[in-house]
Motif scaffolding. Sequence first.
Motif, short mmCIF file in Angstrom:
data_model
loop_
_atom_site.label_atom_id
_atom_site.label_comp_id
_atom_site.label_asym_id
_atom_site.label_seq_id
_atom_site.Cartn_x
_atom_site.Cartn_y
_atom_site.Cartn_z
N VAL A 66 11.38 4.05 1.64
CA VAL A 66 10.24 5.03 1.91
C VAL A 66 9.71 5.69 0.66
CG1 VAL A 66 9.72 6.86 3.61
CG2 VAL A 66 11.56 5.55 4.07
N LEU A 67 8.41 5.80 0.64
CA LEU A 67 7.88 6.12 -0.32
C LEU A 67 6.71 7.25 -0.23
CD1 LEU A 67 7.77 2.97 -1.12
CD2 LEU A 67 7.98 3.82 -3.33
N ASP A 68 6.56 8.30 -0.90
CA ASP A 68 5.30 9.14 -1.16
C ASP A 68 4.24 8.21 -1.66
OD1 ASP A 68 3.90 11.51 -0.79
OD2 ASP A 68 4.35 12.21 -2.80
N ILE A 69 3.00 8.73 -1.45
CA ILE A 69 1.82 8.03 -2.19
C ILE A 69 1.39 8.75 -3.58
CG2 ILE A 69 -0.30 7.50 -2.20
CD1 ILE A 69 1.37 5.60 -0.34
N ASP A 70 0.98 9.90 -3.39
CA ASP A 70 0.42 10.70 -4.71
C ASP A 70 1.52 11.21 -5.48
OD1 ASP A 70 -2.29 10.38 -4.01
OD2 ASP A 70 -2.17 12.22 -2.27
N GLY A 71 1.50 10.60 -6.74
CA GLY A 71 2.61 11.11 -7.79
C GLY A 71 3.52 9.88 -7.70
N VAL A 72 3.76 8.97 -6.66
CA VAL A 72 4.60 7.94 -6.82
C VAL A 72 3.97 6.60 -6.87
CG1 VAL A 72 6.36 6.79 -5.31
CG2 VAL A 72 6.43 9.44 -5.58
#
Length: 184
Positions: free
Chosen positions: A26-32
């Motif tokens: 599972v990932l974040d979007i902005d900054g990842v």
Amino acid sequence: MECINTWYGDIEKPLFERFSQVRLLVLDIDGVFSDGRIYLGNDGEELKAFHTRDGFGMKALKNAGIETAVITGRQSDIVQRRMQHLDVSNIYQGQTDKTQAFNELLSQHNLSAEQTAYVGDDTPDLALIQQAGIGVAVKDAHPSVQQQAQYITRCAGGFGAVREVCDLIMLSQGLLRDAKGASV
């Protein structure tokens, strides 16, 4: 302590073994997935840059049988299109409470938190960094997130951090040699 040598440096064996338990990334979007910057045009157009290596890693991970998801606080058509292109079927946008979406994912896929890895970069990600089996902070994450993470990537957000985590999951599970990502 015994370490495992990887392309991304030495990783302590117990942590490397935790990567082998991951069934959902599972990932974040902005900054990842992106470098965290948002480009705005004169007509209100919003642009983000995504790295193709990260895309290859996501497709390869999915092809290896590991489920993928994104949970982000913002809402963006760009993110929807990019994630669909990468065959990410679990796309949660506009999430003010990321924990609720994470728990829904666990239930939907019949997984425990220990079978997940979460990648984040800022304070809205802290709860999931702490709840996931492996909490990952990108190299340029806020210090409070890095302090809580079990692993900090060697690559920065938007510049290969996602690929690094995908590679480590596949390497720990003996799947990296056969990695196939296709069109990214």
